[in-house]
Design a protein around this motif. Structure first.
Motif, PDB file in Angstrom:
ATOM      1  N   LYS A 175     -46.600   8.813 -28.501  1.00 22.99           N
ATOM      2  CA  LYS A 175     -45.227   9.220 -28.252  1.00 22.99           C
ATOM      3  C   LYS A 175     -44.293   8.262 -28.990  1.00 22.99           C
ATOM      4  O   LYS A 175     -44.573   7.069 -29.081  1.00 22.99           O
ATOM      5  N   PRO A 176     -43.174   8.769 -29.508  1.00 24.25           N
ATOM      6  CA  PRO A 176     -42.262   7.889 -30.255  1.00 24.25           C
ATOM      7  C   PRO A 176     -41.831   6.660 -29.466  1.00 24.25           C
ATOM      8  O   PRO A 176     -41.748   5.560 -30.019  1.00 24.25           O
ATOM      9  N   ARG A 236     -42.003   0.447 -26.406  1.00 18.93           N
ATOM     10  CA  ARG A 236     -42.725  -0.298 -25.369  1.00 18.93           C
ATOM     11  C   ARG A 236     -43.620  -1.374 -25.979  1.00 18.93           C
ATOM     12  O   ARG A 236     -43.714  -2.488 -25.461  1.00 18.93           O
ATOM     13  N   ALA A 237     -44.295  -1.038 -27.095  1.00 20.14           N
ATOM     14  CA  ALA A 237     -45.149  -2.021 -27.759  1.00 20.14           C
ATOM     15  C   ALA A 237     -44.315  -3.170 -28.313  1.00 20.14           C
ATOM     16  O   ALA A 237     -44.734  -4.341 -28.260  1.00 20.14           O
ATOM     17  N   SER A 262     -38.286   8.295 -40.233  1.00 15.65           N
ATOM     18  CA  SER A 262     -38.348   8.618 -38.805  1.00 15.65           C
ATOM     19  C   SER A 262     -37.520   7.624 -37.995  1.00 15.65           C
ATOM     20  O   SER A 262     -36.976   6.661 -38.539  1.00 15.65           O
ATOM     21  N   ALA A 263     -37.436   7.866 -36.696  1.00 22.14           N
ATOM     22  CA  ALA A 263     -36.628   7.024 -35.824  1.00 22.14           C
ATOM     23  C   ALA A 263     -37.100   5.574 -35.864  1.00 22.14           C
ATOM     24  O   ALA A 263     -38.297   5.284 -35.965  1.00 22.14           O
ATOM     25  N   ALA A 264     -36.143   4.650 -35.807  1.00 19.14           N
ATOM     26  CA  ALA A 264     -36.419   3.215 -35.733  1.00 19.14           C
ATOM     27  C   ALA A 264     -36.107   2.741 -34.319  1.00 19.14           C
ATOM     28  O   ALA A 264     -35.381   3.409 -33.567  1.00 19.14           O
ATOM     29  N   TYR A 265     -36.645   1.584 -33.956  1.00 18.96           N
ATOM     30  CA  TYR A 265     -36.446   1.059 -32.603  1.00 18.96           C
ATOM     31  C   TYR A 265     -36.097  -0.422 -32.675  1.00 18.96           C
ATOM     32  O   TYR A 265     -36.577  -1.145 -33.553  1.00 18.96           O
TER      33      TYR A 265
END
Length: 350
Positions: free
Chosen positions: A219-220, A225-226, A246-249
């Motif tokens: 899941k994205p 969480r990691a 793609s999405a960044a975090y």
């Protein structure tokens, strides 16, 4: 013989450890055919290596040549060419000479498919004297009466430069309490991360999976969480994770907040992002070479100017995306294009 600059440099805000430089050649082809003779339609020779890319992008973002000092290790004819290019671009550097030839990198861009292929030359093991000198100079700079405001570690270590040596430099910078430690590297980074002295870690999703011993993220939000677990494990203040288009975090451990950043699809409104009508003929080639390094440079420069971490990361993502619009050379971007992309980045708290 390298005309290595003196150690007593002006006190630039950022010291960038760039031990694994490269002489970069970028070739554009109408079509690449394996097993055949392929003749390029365009070629550029430029700086390569993550630290050198960082310096190029910093100069493009700030317009200031006294913003970054590169501490690099160079040897042979390619090393001489790299120094010449740095002088032409007004990049501040300190070179530690080595008897080994500096590697080359060749990037092939295929117009027919829009694909990029990288051919990375071998990094030869440096002589022990060069590694020792690299550490000595780095420690002198971070322990000086005017230490840098930020220490950036960019890229892999060449053979002969042990991870423990780099960890000692990071530890010295962190002990001064006046220097932010920014890391954009993964391989052999356990000793450095274990110092607990990394303030900001900027990596991509594959590197996050490697550090987290995870095959993939189903899941994205698993990436966020990691990243949070990694920040907690190594006492890292901010972990920023990119994943191409793609999405960044971003995880801000101090505020216990995680963010998702969505970069717009530039191909959906290319004329807007380019600021001019695009060429409708032929296949558009986006060149992502050095985009991650561009993100790091703009993010760190923004951070030391007081920009909040998530906003600094958004600026870095916008600059990285804008750099993909410039076919060659790497890490060059239009500030107006960066601003247009930045205006459409969606940031949400998760």
């Amino acid at each position: 013989m390298f005309s290595t600059q003196q150690r007593h440099h002006r006190s630039n805000p950022i010291l960038c450890l760039a031990p694994n430089a490269a002489y970069q050649t970028t070739l554009l082809f109408d079509q690449v055919s394996l097993g055949q003779v392929n003749r390029a339609t365009k070629q550029t020779n430029s700086l390569g290596g993550k630290g050198q890319n960082f310096a190029i992008a910093s100069l493009g973002f700030t317009g200031a040549s006294d913003r970054v000092t590169l501490l690099q290790i160079l040897g042979g004819s390619t090393g001489t060419q790299i120094e010449a290019l740095e002088r032409q671009q007004n990049i501040d550097f300190i070179t530690i000479p080595t008897s080994q030839q500096t590697r080359t990198c060749t990037t092939c861009l295929d117009t027919s498919t829009g694909s990029m292929t990288e051919l990375v030359g071998m990094s030869e093991a440096m002589d022990p004297a060069a590694a020792t000198e690299f550490e000595t100079v780095a420690l002198e700079l971070v322990r000086s009466s005017h230490p840098p405001r930020a220490l950036a570690l960019c890229g892999t270590f060449p053979p002969g430069l042990c991870p423990e040596l780099v960890a000692r430099i990071i530890g010295a910078a962190r002990s001064s309490k006046d220097t932010m430690v920014f890391v954009d590297a993964v391989k052999d980074m356990q000793p450095t991360l274990a110092t607990g002295g990394v303030d900001v870690l900027k990596i991509n999703s594959s590197e996050l999976a490697y550090l987290s011993s995870a095959r993939q993220f189903t899941k994205p939000e698993d990436a966020a969480r990691a990243a949070a677990a990694l920040a907690n494990r190594f006492s890292i203040g901010v972990v920023a994770v990119t994943d191409g288009p793609s999405a960044a975090y971003l995880v801000d451990a101090k505020s216990s907040t995680s963010y998702k950043l969505c970069v717009p699809d530039m191909l959906m409104d290319l004329d807007y992002y380019l600021g001019k009508p695009s060429d409708k003929c032929g296949q558009l080639v986006l060149n992502p070479l050095g985009a991650g390094d561009t993100c790091s440079a703009v993010m760190l420069n923004s951070l030391i100017d007081g920009t909040p971490a998530v906003d600094a990361f958004a600026l870095g993502l916008a600059a990285a995306s804008a750099s993909c619009l410039v076919l060659m050379p790497n890490c060059i971007f239009d500030l107006s294009a960066m601003q247009r992309i930045h205006s459409r980045i969606a940031i949400t708290t998760i």
